[in-house]
Design an enzyme around this catalytic site. Structure first.
Site, PDB file in Angstrom:
ATOM      1  N   ILE A   1       0.834  -1.195   0.000  1.00 50.63           N
ATOM      2  CA  ILE A   1       0.000   0.000   0.000  1.00 50.63           C
ATOM      3  C   ILE A   1       0.870   1.246   0.000  1.00 50.63           C
ATOM      4  O   ILE A   1       1.804   1.362   0.797  1.00 50.63           O
ATOM      5  CB  ILE A   1      -0.914  -0.002   1.248  1.00 50.63           C
ATOM      6  CG1 ILE A   1      -1.742  -1.291   1.267  1.00 50.63           C
ATOM      7  CG2 ILE A   1      -1.800   1.231   1.287  1.00 50.63           C
ATOM      8  CD1 ILE A   1      -2.265  -1.659   2.630  1.00 50.63           C
ATOM      9  N   CYS A   2       0.545   2.179  -0.873  1.00 50.46           N
ATOM     10  CA  CYS A   2       1.218   3.473  -0.912  1.00 50.46           C
ATOM     11  C   CYS A   2       0.394   4.434  -0.054  1.00 50.46           C
ATOM     12  O   CYS A   2      -0.629   4.964  -0.489  1.00 50.46           O
ATOM     13  CB  CYS A   2       1.318   3.963  -2.357  1.00 50.46           C
ATOM     14  SG  CYS A   2       2.160   5.540  -2.515  1.00 50.46           S
TER      15      CYS A   2
END
Length: 164
Positions: free
Chosen positions: A87-88
């Site tokens: 996840i960014c």
């Protein structure tokens, strides 16, 4: 062995059991408090609505001074999620502070369902569709929601077989 990270994780677990935020759940593995399974339910009024998305959170002894490694185990089509499930999200990187706990991590990820950040894409295709072809984006997301249900059904069937 009790360490500051393990004590903090036990407090996080107690909070999750007593006052879990809506739409998220998490618990450590029975034999390892440093590894957690989590689930986020897709929020209402989003293309992710009612999807059940599984995540893995891996902590090290530097927690809470260092964020955990968090990734989706469920297939996810989202501008801020890499193909491998990572996840960014700024709070999992440069904006982390020790005040974050498991509940706040999961609610921050859940908020990405409502408000993707296409300016910082991990999945360029999802970001492009989100910005330029919203109906195609929604269609792809709904496919992952349906896949999440199928995966849940398979998991339940596997659990039933294990009990026999």
């Amino acid at each position: 062995m009790s360490t500051p990270a393990r004590r903090r994780l036990m407090r996080d677990f107690k909070r999750m059991k007593e006052d879990s935020p809506p739409g998220v759940s998490a618990s450590p593995l029975p034999d390892n408090v440093m590894i957690w399974n989590a689930m986020i339910i897709g929020p209402a009024d989003t293309p992710y609505e009612d999807g059940t998305f599984r995540l893995l959170l891996e902590f090290d002894e530097e927690y809470p001074n260092k964020p955990p490694h968090v990734k989706f185990l469920s297939e996810m089509f989202h501008p801020n999620v890499y193909a491998n499930g990572e996840i960014c999200l700024d709070i999992l990187q440069n904006r982390w502070t020790p005040t974050y706990d498991v509940a706040s991590i999961l609610t921050s990820i859940q908020s990405l369902f409502n408000d993707p950040n296409p300016a910082s894409p991990a999945n360029v295709e999802a970001a492009t569709l989100f910005q330029d072809h919203k109906s195609q984006y929604v269609k792809r997301v709904k496919e992952t929601v349906e896949k999440s249900w199928e995966d849940d059904m398979e998991d339940m069937a596997d659990e039933d077989e294990d009990e026999e």
